[in-house]
Design a protein around this motif. Structure first.
Motif, PDB file in Angstrom:
ATOM      1  N   ALA A 275       0.811  -1.217   0.000  1.00 40.27           N
ATOM      2  CA  ALA A 275       0.000   0.000   0.000  1.00 40.27           C
ATOM      3  C   ALA A 275       0.845   1.268   0.000  1.00 40.27           C
ATOM      4  O   ALA A 275       0.528   2.229  -0.712  1.00 40.27           O
ATOM      5  CB  ALA A 275      -0.962   0.002   1.186  1.00 40.27           C
ATOM      6  N   LEU A 276       1.909   1.299   0.805  1.00 37.24           N
ATOM      7  CA  LEU A 276       2.714   2.523   0.902  1.00 37.24           C
ATOM      8  C   LEU A 276       3.448   2.862  -0.396  1.00 37.24           C
ATOM      9  O   LEU A 276       3.412   4.023  -0.817  1.00 37.24           O
ATOM     10  CB  LEU A 276       3.691   2.427   2.073  1.00 37.24           C
ATOM     11  CG  LEU A 276       3.040   2.510   3.457  1.00 37.24           C
ATOM     12  CD1 LEU A 276       4.078   2.283   4.546  1.00 37.24           C
ATOM     13  CD2 LEU A 276       2.333   3.826   3.653  1.00 37.24           C
ATOM     14  N   PRO A 277       4.094   1.918  -1.063  1.00 34.66           N
ATOM     15  CA  PRO A 277       4.735   2.273  -2.335  1.00 34.66           C
ATOM     16  C   PRO A 277       3.737   2.823  -3.362  1.00 34.66           C
ATOM     17  O   PRO A 277       4.018   3.809  -4.043  1.00 34.66           O
ATOM     18  CB  PRO A 277       5.356   0.956  -2.809  1.00 34.66           C
ATOM     19  CG  PRO A 277       5.607   0.205  -1.545  1.00 34.66           C
ATOM     20  CD  PRO A 277       4.442   0.551  -0.659  1.00 34.66           C
ATOM     21  N   LYS A 278       2.581   2.200  -3.439  1.00 31.77           N
ATOM     22  CA  LYS A 278       1.557   2.667  -4.385  1.00 31.77           C
ATOM     23  C   LYS A 278       1.076   4.067  -4.017  1.00 31.77           C
ATOM     24  O   LYS A 278       0.964   4.947  -4.864  1.00 31.77           O
ATOM     25  CB  LYS A 278       0.383   1.678  -4.400  1.00 31.77           C
ATOM     26  CG  LYS A 278      -0.706   2.067  -5.373  1.00 31.77           C
ATOM     27  CD  LYS A 278      -1.849   1.085  -5.352  1.00 31.77           C
ATOM     28  CE  LYS A 278      -2.940   1.580  -6.293  1.00 31.77           C
ATOM     29  NZ  LYS A 278      -4.168   0.854  -6.142  1.00 31.77           N
ATOM     30  N   TRP A 279       0.805   4.288  -2.723  1.00 30.88           N
ATOM     31  CA  TRP A 279       0.307   5.586  -2.250  1.00 30.88           C
ATOM     32  C   TRP A 279       1.338   6.692  -2.488  1.00 30.88           C
ATOM     33  O   TRP A 279       1.003   7.774  -2.968  1.00 30.88           O
ATOM     34  CB  TRP A 279      -0.056   5.472  -0.771  1.00 30.88           C
ATOM     35  CG  TRP A 279      -0.479   6.746  -0.135  1.00 30.88           C
ATOM     36  CD1 TRP A 279      -1.668   7.402  -0.300  1.00 30.88           C
ATOM     37  CD2 TRP A 279       0.280   7.526   0.793  1.00 30.88           C
ATOM     38  NE1 TRP A 279      -1.690   8.545   0.463  1.00 30.88           N
ATOM     39  CE2 TRP A 279      -0.504   8.638   1.137  1.00 30.88           C
ATOM     40  CE3 TRP A 279       1.539   7.386   1.355  1.00 30.88           C
ATOM     41  CZ2 TRP A 279      -0.065   9.603   2.029  1.00 30.88           C
ATOM     42  CZ3 TRP A 279       1.988   8.346   2.245  1.00 30.88           C
ATOM     43  CH2 TRP A 279       1.189   9.441   2.577  1.00 30.88           C
ATOM     44  N   LEU A 280       2.613   6.411  -2.174  1.00 26.94           N
ATOM     45  CA  LEU A 280       3.644   7.426  -2.382  1.00 26.94           C
ATOM     46  C   LEU A 280       3.863   7.688  -3.871  1.00 26.94           C
ATOM     47  O   LEU A 280       4.075   8.836  -4.287  1.00 26.94           O
ATOM     48  CB  LEU A 280       4.940   7.017  -1.691  1.00 26.94           C
ATOM     49  CG  LEU A 280       4.882   7.116  -0.163  1.00 26.94           C
ATOM     50  CD1 LEU A 280       6.091   6.445   0.472  1.00 26.94           C
ATOM     51  CD2 LEU A 280       4.757   8.562   0.291  1.00 26.94           C
ATOM     52  N   HIS A 281       3.761   6.645  -4.704  1.00 26.28           N
ATOM     53  CA  HIS A 281       3.844   6.839  -6.156  1.00 26.28           C
ATOM     54  C   HIS A 281       2.714   7.739  -6.641  1.00 26.28           C
ATOM     55  O   HIS A 281       2.933   8.646  -7.448  1.00 26.28           O
ATOM     56  CB  HIS A 281       3.810   5.484  -6.867  1.00 26.28           C
ATOM     57  CG  HIS A 281       3.794   5.593  -8.354  1.00 26.28           C
ATOM     58  ND1 HIS A 281       4.918   5.867  -9.093  1.00 26.28           N
ATOM     59  CD2 HIS A 281       2.773   5.475  -9.244  1.00 26.28           C
ATOM     60  CE1 HIS A 281       4.597   5.920 -10.372  1.00 26.28           C
ATOM     61  NE2 HIS A 281       3.304   5.678 -10.485  1.00 26.28           N
ATOM     62  N   GLU A 282       1.513   7.505  -6.136  1.00 23.46           N
ATOM     63  CA  GLU A 282       0.364   8.337  -6.510  1.00 23.46           C
ATOM     64  C   GLU A 282       0.538   9.786  -6.054  1.00 23.46           C
ATOM     65  O   GLU A 282      -0.061  10.694  -6.627  1.00 23.46           O
ATOM     66  CB  GLU A 282      -0.926   7.755  -5.916  1.00 23.46           C
ATOM     67  CG  GLU A 282      -1.338   6.455  -6.581  1.00 23.46           C
ATOM     68  CD  GLU A 282      -2.457   5.722  -5.851  1.00 23.46           C
ATOM     69  OE1 GLU A 282      -2.837   6.135  -4.733  1.00 23.46           O
ATOM     70  OE2 GLU A 282      -2.925   4.709  -6.398  1.00 23.46           O
ATOM     71  N   ASN A 283       1.370  10.001  -5.028  1.00 26.41           N
ATOM     72  CA  ASN A 283       1.678  11.350  -4.552  1.00 26.41           C
ATOM     73  C   ASN A 283       2.938  11.913  -5.216  1.00 26.41           C
ATOM     74  O   ASN A 283       3.490  12.906  -4.754  1.00 26.41           O
ATOM     75  CB  ASN A 283       1.834  11.344  -3.025  1.00 26.41           C
ATOM     76  CG  ASN A 283       0.493  11.380  -2.330  1.00 26.41           C
ATOM     77  OD1 ASN A 283      -0.098  12.439  -2.178  1.00 26.41           O
ATOM     78  ND2 ASN A 283      -0.005  10.215  -1.916  1.00 26.41           N
ATOM     79  N   ASN A 284       3.388  11.274  -6.287  1.00 25.77           N
ATOM     80  CA  ASN A 284       4.519  11.714  -7.107  1.00 25.77           C
ATOM     81  C   ASN A 284       5.845  11.778  -6.360  1.00 25.77           C
ATOM     82  O   ASN A 284       6.725  12.567  -6.711  1.00 25.77           O
ATOM     83  CB  ASN A 284       4.217  13.070  -7.755  1.00 25.77           C
ATOM     84  CG  ASN A 284       3.021  12.997  -8.665  1.00 25.77           C
ATOM     85  OD1 ASN A 284       2.927  12.090  -9.484  1.00 25.77           O
ATOM     86  ND2 ASN A 284       2.088  13.919  -8.508  1.00 25.77           N
ATOM     87  N   VAL A 285       6.000  10.949  -5.330  1.00 26.65           N
ATOM     88  CA  VAL A 285       7.259  10.880  -4.603  1.00 26.65           C
ATOM     89  C   VAL A 285       8.280  10.147  -5.464  1.00 26.65           C
ATOM     90  O   VAL A 285       7.968   9.129  -6.078  1.00 26.65           O
ATOM     91  CB  VAL A 285       7.067  10.166  -3.242  1.00 26.65           C
ATOM     92  CG1 VAL A 285       8.398   9.826  -2.596  1.00 26.65           C
ATOM     93  CG2 VAL A 285       6.222  11.036  -2.315  1.00 26.65           C
ATOM     94  N   SER A 286       9.505  10.685  -5.515  1.00 25.72           N
ATOM     95  CA  SER A 286      10.554  10.048  -6.310  1.00 25.72           C
ATOM     96  C   SER A 286      11.692   9.492  -5.458  1.00 25.72           C
ATOM     97  O   SER A 286      12.484   8.692  -5.948  1.00 25.72           O
ATOM     98  CB  SER A 286      11.109  11.020  -7.360  1.00 25.72           C
ATOM     99  OG  SER A 286      11.458  12.247  -6.757  1.00 25.72           O
TER     100      SER A 286
END
Length: 112
Positions: A49-60
């Protein structure tokens, strides 16, 4: 660029999956400076869940103290660079050190 730091009690959380919130920093890539910071509550913990959520928040980039191998793989699959082994300090200090190429990292304290 966006950098995420897992936070507990305003400090780097020892394990990213058990943090209270994430400090997410917007970075101006041209001048390597923070232009915005927001604190965000993560979704309820579930594997992946966290990798997907951070990806959706454009975290690089994510800077963490400890993180399991599977989580690191999931972040990589979501095009998020993982920095593990960071210790202490405020999120602002960690981001500043990362941007200045002075962030010191040690061992990944997570063994799963």
């Amino acid at each position: 660029m966006k950098i995420a730091i897992p936070v507990t009690n305003d400090k780097l959380s020892a394990h990213f999956g058990h943090c209270d919130q994430f400090a997410i920093f917007d970075i101006d890539d041209n001048i390597k400076k923070v232009i915005n910071k927001k604190d965000a509550s993560p979704p309820i913990y579930a594997p992946g869940a966290l990798p997907k959520w951070l990806h959706e928040n454009n975290v690089s980039v994510i800077i963490a103290s400890g993180m399991g191998q599977r989580a690191q793989q999931l972040f990589t699959q979501n095009n998020i660079k993982v920095i593990v082994g960071a210790s202490g300090g405020s999120p602002e200090e960690l981001v500043s050190a990362y941007l200045g190429n002075t962030l010191e990292t040690g061992d990944n304290i997570c063994d799963h």
